[in-house]
Write an enzyme that holds these catalytic residues in place. Structure first.
Site, PDB file in Angstrom:
ATOM      1  N   ARG A  66       0.825  -1.200   0.000  1.00  0.00           N
ATOM      2  CA  ARG A  66       0.000   0.000   0.000  1.00  0.00           C
ATOM      3  C   ARG A  66       0.867   1.261   0.000  1.00  0.00           C
ATOM      4  NH1 ARG A  66      -5.266  -1.582   3.782  1.00  0.00           N
ATOM      5  NH2 ARG A  66      -6.282  -2.932   2.230  1.00  0.00           N
ATOM      6  N   SER A  67       0.609   2.184   0.940  1.00  0.00           N
ATOM      7  CA  SER A  67       1.269   3.496   0.862  1.00  0.00           C
ATOM      8  C   SER A  67       2.748   3.480   1.221  1.00  0.00           C
ATOM      9  CB  SER A  67       0.539   4.502   1.752  1.00  0.00           C
ATOM     10  OG  SER A  67      -0.671   4.903   1.143  1.00  0.00           O
ATOM     11  N   ALA A  68       3.267   2.363   1.689  1.00  0.00           N
ATOM     12  CA  ALA A  68       4.720   2.292   1.842  1.00  0.00           C
ATOM     13  C   ALA A  68       5.404   2.464   0.494  1.00  0.00           C
ATOM     14  CB  ALA A  68       5.134   0.972   2.492  1.00  0.00           C
ATOM     15  N   LYS A  70       4.876   4.881  -1.436  1.00  0.00           N
ATOM     16  CA  LYS A  70       5.125   6.306  -1.642  1.00  0.00           C
ATOM     17  C   LYS A  70       6.583   6.676  -1.386  1.00  0.00           C
ATOM     18  CE  LYS A  70       0.489   8.258  -0.760  1.00  0.00           C
ATOM     19  NZ  LYS A  70      -0.385   7.104  -0.501  1.00  0.00           N
TER      20      LYS A  70
END
Length: 386
Positions: A66-68, A70
């Site tokens: 997921r947002s890791a 980014k």
């Protein structure tokens, strides 16, 4: 439940905390990796490969983080800056002329990285199929009017970060961001991480899914819980609209979704891949290339945004593309920088101690920035260093 892998002398508290996550916090399958001064000191895995399965997690099992993701996408832009191909203080429209529309002509590149661009939402959300098309995603965010004047405030760009970062990399390099990350980050570092999963790697990636919060897990309360709950419950709030920029929610186990390149949300990695990546941002990594110069590393963690987050509601701190240590997202120390993935994953670096950390799981909780299982492991690393 057997814990597999190794820990270096002195890092036994991490193994104890990892085992306790299964015994007390409802962990289904997970891995954690820690590097110190570029060498691996923790390499642990356990449980099942699939959240709803029985096959064992193996060394090299990968999961969507997921947002890791980014933090990896941010590195792409910072490396382009390091190479002299991107000016952080230039208007985004310098590289992407269409982005000047709807009052965004003064948006700077650094505003995108620091969640200050003012476009965390789309007035017309994209379907998962549309979101996977980089042309459609870029066109949607370029046409979107900002909900605050760019550069004047900050709010988490949960989904739109995908097209903001991905299109900049494509405009500057002429290459899709997933391909660029594979060639310029993952391969030189020797990190098992992908943005756009190759068909050849499908078999090593587990199925992910939601898991219920354990009563023992506790909650992180940085502001009144009611305010946060109301923001997520209100369909008109920036919070709900930001996370709903892709509607309906994509099937994260679908091969088509995993093959797409969404830098905000669908990177796939092993725990070791994330830890090696962050180790390469702060120093030499055994068997791989150092990515960031000391100056770029300091740019990455220099505070750009701090205070009440207009999307997450809690107070957040951001450098250039990275969350910084704070109440909403505790890392190892005040100098740490990295990024969580909603509901579980966490990866970061701490230059002062030489620590690089990666944690992946197949069971996602309701937490957004501080999962109790990841936090237990971070506390254990802190204990090991004491």
């Amino acid at each position: 439940m057997d814990v597999n892998g190794t820990v270096a002398e002195g890092f036994e508290p991490v193994e104890e905390a990892f085992a306790a996550n299964f015994a007390l916090l409802g962990e289904r399958g997970a891995a954690v990796s820690v590097y110190r001064d570029g060498r691996k000191v923790v390499d642990l895995w356990g449980g099942t490969k699939d959240v709803d399965g029985t096959a064992p997690w193996e060394s090299g099992t990968a999961q969507i983080v997921r947002s890791a993701t980014k933090g990896v996408a941010a590195a792409a832009l910072l490396l382009l800056h390091q190479r002299g191909e991107l000016d952080l203080d230039a208007p985004v429209g310098t590289y992407w002329p269409e982005y000047k529309a709807a009052g965004k002509e003064h948006t700077l590149v650094r505003h995108l990285l620091a969640h200050r661009a003012g476009v965390p939402v789309l007035d017309r959300p994209l379907t998962p199929e549309e979101a996977a098309d980089p042309d459609l995603g870029a066109a949607a965010v370029a046409a979107q009017a900002p909900v605050w004047e760019p550069g004047t405030d900050h709010g988490y760009h949960a989904q739109t970060y995908s097209w903001l970062t991905g299109e900049l990399v494509r405009r500057i390099t002429g290459r899709p961001i997933g391909e660029w990350i594979s060639d310029e980050i993952a391969a030189p570092v020797g990190a098992d991480l992908w943005l756009g999963l190759p068909a050849a790697e499908h078999a090593r990636v587990g199925r992910v899914g939601a898991v219920e919060d354990s009563p023992q897990a506790g909650t992180l309360r940085t502001r009144p819980k009611r305010a946060v709950s109301e923001a997520y419950a209100d369909p008109g709030s920036l919070t709900r609209r930001a996370f709903a920029a892709i509607t309906p929610l994509p099937d994260e186990n679908a091969p088509a979704y995993r093959a797409a390149a969404l830098p905000a949300s669908n990177g796939i990695a092993t725990a070791d891949g994330l830890a090696r990546f962050y180790a390469s941002l702060i120093g030499e990594v055994h068997g791989g290339t150092r990515l960031f110069t000391p100056r770029t590393m300091e740019l990455a963690r220099a505070e750009q945004s701090a205070g009440p987050d207009r999307v997450l509601v809690v107070g957040t701190r951001f450098g250039l593309g990275y969350m910084l240590h704070g109440g909403a997202s505790p890392l190892l120390s005040p100098g740490s920088f990295g990024h969580p993935g909603r509901g579980g994953a966490l990866a970061f670096a701490d230059p002062e101690t030489g620590i690089a950390f990666g944690y992946v799981t197949n069971g996602f909780r309701k937490s957004v920035t501080a999962d109790p299982r990841a936090q237990a492991l971070v506390r254990a690393v802190r204990t090991a260093l004491a």
